[in-house]
Design a protein around this motif. Sequence first.
Motif, mmCIF file in Angstrom:
data_model
loop_
_atom_site.group_PDB
_atom_site.id
_atom_site.type_symbol
_atom_site.label_atom_id
_atom_site.label_comp_id
_atom_site.label_asym_id
_atom_site.label_seq_id
_atom_site.Cartn_x
_atom_site.Cartn_y
_atom_site.Cartn_z
ATOM 1 N N TYR A 193 50.188 27.171 31.676
ATOM 2 C CA TYR A 193 49.882 27.534 30.293
ATOM 3 C C TYR A 193 49.124 26.399 29.600
ATOM 4 O O TYR A 193 49.435 25.212 29.776
ATOM 5 C CB TYR A 193 51.175 27.806 29.514
ATOM 6 C CG TYR A 193 50.932 28.108 28.054
ATOM 7 C CD1 TYR A 193 50.596 29.391 27.638
ATOM 8 C CD2 TYR A 193 50.991 27.093 27.092
ATOM 9 C CE1 TYR A 193 50.344 29.671 26.310
ATOM 10 C CE2 TYR A 193 50.724 27.363 25.755
ATOM 11 C CZ TYR A 193 50.406 28.651 25.367
ATOM 12 O OH TYR A 193 50.137 28.930 24.048
ATOM 13 N N GLY A 194 48.106 26.776 28.831
ATOM 14 C CA GLY A 194 47.438 25.823 27.947
ATOM 15 C C GLY A 194 46.586 24.771 28.622
ATOM 16 O O GLY A 194 46.338 23.713 28.028
ATOM 17 N N LEU A 195 46.096 25.030 29.827
ATOM 18 C CA LEU A 195 45.280 24.033 30.520
ATOM 19 C C LEU A 195 43.829 24.093 30.059
ATOM 20 O O LEU A 195 43.316 25.151 29.692
ATOM 21 C CB LEU A 195 45.332 24.253 32.030
ATOM 22 C CG LEU A 195 46.703 24.206 32.713
ATOM 23 C CD1 LEU A 195 46.533 24.406 34.212
ATOM 24 C CD2 LEU A 195 47.411 22.882 32.423
ATOM 25 N N ARG A 196 43.155 22.961 30.116
ATOM 26 C CA ARG A 196 41.734 22.875 29.794
ATOM 27 C C ARG A 196 41.019 22.105 30.892
ATOM 28 O O ARG A 196 41.299 20.937 31.141
ATOM 29 C CB ARG A 196 41.512 22.168 28.450
ATOM 30 C CG ARG A 196 42.136 22.869 27.243
ATOM 31 C CD ARG A 196 41.478 24.219 26.974
ATOM 32 N NE ARG A 196 41.992 24.864 25.777
ATOM 33 C CZ ARG A 196 43.013 25.730 25.765
ATOM 34 N NH1 ARG A 196 43.648 26.009 26.902
ATOM 35 N NH2 ARG A 196 43.398 26.296 24.634
ATOM 36 N N ASN A 197 40.110 22.805 31.586
ATOM 37 C CA ASN A 197 39.250 22.171 32.595
ATOM 38 C C ASN A 197 40.060 21.425 33.655
ATOM 39 O O ASN A 197 39.813 20.242 33.950
ATOM 40 C CB ASN A 197 38.258 21.220 31.917
ATOM 41 C CG ASN A 197 37.426 21.919 30.852
ATOM 42 O OD1 ASN A 197 36.866 22.988 31.085
ATOM 43 N ND2 ASN A 197 37.362 21.315 29.668
ATOM 44 N N LYS A 198 41.040 22.107 34.218
ATOM 45 C CA LYS A 198 41.892 21.514 35.246
ATOM 46 C C LYS A 198 41.703 22.232 36.579
ATOM 47 O O LYS A 198 41.248 23.363 36.650
ATOM 48 C CB LYS A 198 43.359 21.586 34.832
ATOM 49 C CG LYS A 198 43.697 20.936 33.502
ATOM 50 C CD LYS A 198 43.465 19.435 33.521
ATOM 51 C CE LYS A 198 43.907 18.808 32.204
ATOM 52 N NZ LYS A 198 43.641 17.356 32.184
ATOM 53 N N SER A 199 42.102 21.546 37.643
ATOM 54 C CA SER A 199 42.072 22.121 38.982
ATOM 55 C C SER A 199 43.334 21.719 39.733
ATOM 56 O O SER A 199 43.876 20.626 39.517
ATOM 57 C CB SER A 199 40.845 21.629 39.759
ATOM 58 O OG SER A 199 39.647 22.020 39.123
ATOM 59 N N TYR A 200 43.797 22.613 40.593
ATOM 60 C CA TYR A 200 44.946 22.365 41.465
ATOM 61 C C TYR A 200 46.210 22.034 40.662
ATOM 62 O O TYR A 200 46.918 21.075 40.948
ATOM 63 C CB TYR A 200 44.631 21.263 42.472
ATOM 64 C CG TYR A 200 43.418 21.590 43.310
ATOM 65 C CD1 TYR A 200 43.470 22.595 44.276
ATOM 66 C CD2 TYR A 200 42.203 20.927 43.112
ATOM 67 C CE1 TYR A 200 42.335 22.918 45.031
ATOM 68 C CE2 TYR A 200 41.081 21.241 43.866
ATOM 69 C CZ TYR A 200 41.152 22.239 44.815
ATOM 70 O OH TYR A 200 40.045 22.563 45.553
ATOM 71 N N TYR A 201 46.473 22.853 39.652
ATOM 72 C CA TYR A 201 47.724 22.751 38.882
ATOM 73 C C TYR A 201 48.664 23.862 39.332
ATOM 74 O O TYR A 201 48.249 25.004 39.545
ATOM 75 C CB TYR A 201 47.452 22.872 37.381
ATOM 76 C CG TYR A 201 47.266 21.540 36.698
ATOM 77 C CD1 TYR A 201 48.169 21.094 35.730
ATOM 78 C CD2 TYR A 201 46.187 20.720 37.019
ATOM 79 C CE1 TYR A 201 48.004 19.870 35.088
ATOM 80 C CE2 TYR A 201 46.011 19.500 36.384
ATOM 81 C CZ TYR A 201 46.925 19.087 35.430
ATOM 82 O OH TYR A 201 46.751 17.872 34.809
ATOM 83 N N TRP A 202 49.927 23.489 39.472
ATOM 84 C CA TRP A 202 50.956 24.451 39.888
ATOM 85 C C TRP A 202 52.096 24.353 38.869
ATOM 86 O O TRP A 202 52.752 23.328 38.775
ATOM 87 C CB TRP A 202 51.450 24.108 41.290
ATOM 88 C CG TRP A 202 52.316 25.163 41.921
ATOM 89 C CD1 TRP A 202 53.659 25.298 41.796
ATOM 90 C CD2 TRP A 202 51.893 26.213 42.803
ATOM 91 N NE1 TRP A 202 54.118 26.365 42.527
ATOM 92 C CE2 TRP A 202 53.047 26.945 43.161
ATOM 93 C CE3 TRP A 202 50.664 26.604 43.324
ATOM 94 C CZ2 TRP A 202 53.009 28.044 44.016
ATOM 95 C CZ3 TRP A 202 50.625 27.704 44.177
ATOM 96 C CH2 TRP A 202 51.779 28.408 44.512
#
Length: 537
Positions: A193-202
């Motif tokens: 939830y609420g991520l900005r311009n991220k990669s490989y988040y779990w």
Amino acid sequence: AFYEKMKVPAPTFCPECRYQRRLTNRNEWIFYQRTCDLCGKNIVSIHNPDYPGKVYCQPCFWSDKWDPFSFGQDFDFSKPFFEQFGELRENTPRIAMANSQSINSEYTNQSGRNKNCYLCVSSEKSENCLYGYWNQACRDCIDSYAAEKCEMCYELVNCTKCSHSAYLENCSDCIDSYFLKDCRGCVYCFGSYGLRNKSYYWFNKQLAIDEYKKRLAEFIFTHETVTSTREKLRKIELAYPHKYYNGKNTINSTGDYLEETKNVSGSFNCRHAENIKYSQDAWFSKESYDVTEVFSELSCEAEGCIATRCGFVAKTWDVFDSYYTDLCYNSNNLFGCVSLRKKNYCILNKQYSREMYHYLLPKIIEHMKKNGEWGEFFPVSISSFAYNETVAQDYFPLTKSEALIKGYRWYDRRHREYHSDIRPDELPKTIKEVDNSILEKTILCKTQLSEEDEEKYYNCTKAFKITKAELDFYRSMGLPLPERCFHDRRQDRMALRNPRKLYDRTCAKCGKNIKTSYAPDRPEIVYCEQCYNSEVA
């Protein structure tokens, strides 16, 4: 001041009741089989087989084989206007479905320029999409609501420019991601939830690339894992602040799902709008009140229109300076007309000279004022649809008994006896276990309703089948077969969006007063835009 400019009286219904009344004029999703009353062919129609008026298929409706003037009538000053208009509305042929300039998209409505689309509504310029609502320029998307420029996606709600993803809400520019909410510019993210311009988040935690790929490969999409993942995401979501409205680039505006708006009040799903109030699904609109599903300017009480300087009109496109018209196109100076095209200075489907039109118009308006009709939208008593066939049932659900008490009509659909071949609990758990024999089977909808619920959730189709295009899509995405009919899945998606209602609340950080679609008793942490942007954006 607005009503004085429009030369109409102030409303007698509150904004919410005015919205409900407009929606009783609009059937989007309930389709029937019937015959065209001109050519006799079997057709798909939004008008039920018992509707007493004439219904034409699209080729017949747009043809020169009939003359809408032949149904015209003189204005009778001894009768109320709505009584005369109701008679004209029922006598004049109506179009079966509105899906113009589309290819192989017979089962689409209020849509245009689509190709190979099935059971899509209010969708445009899309291809190979199924069970969509407000899909704009999408390709290969299934079960999505308010998706724009998305490709190869499943179960989207209010998403833009996303691809090869599933179970996203209020996201944009996300790729190869699953179970995200309020995320922007994310690639290879899961359950966050609420991520900005991220990669490989779990689940809102950064992982190494190899670890992320390992977890995703081990995740098996079943209905159980989908439900549990959504529940986990909901718990994560409640720990983060929410902006008090969904949208961007608004000035002096209140409502929800707003983009590029200025001086917009109490409105929902509006874009590129200025100086509008109490409106829904209004795009590229200015100086308008109480308009729904429109592109409008200086208009009031309009439903499903492209209108300028108009009032109390429905399903009327490219029309100017007209009042109380329905299903009219490319015309101006119409009053009380139905199914006219490229006409001017007409009253109740009768042609007049410019001088006679302007002579009669004030007399008719004065007659309507005496009867309390001038300034009111079409009464529900002359709607072409029963209440439970209309969009009003989505936003203001009623049981049959409740609807009848309030004076609405109710349509008891002819029950079809389905022989279901397979129950939902007998479906394979994963898509890998599904073979092509499923295409021949009728699946019992998992939603088995009581008689009371059946009245309220009229749309459940009780059983459904899987198409070849669907099966190919689920296989390519690794997703399980649905257990419920598409109507019930659509209601689930609509429930994910906040209600079209505003509440007074204070920012949880600075205490500023805000108007929001988050009710005060809801558990979300709600921030004003300034506080939200300082922490999240």
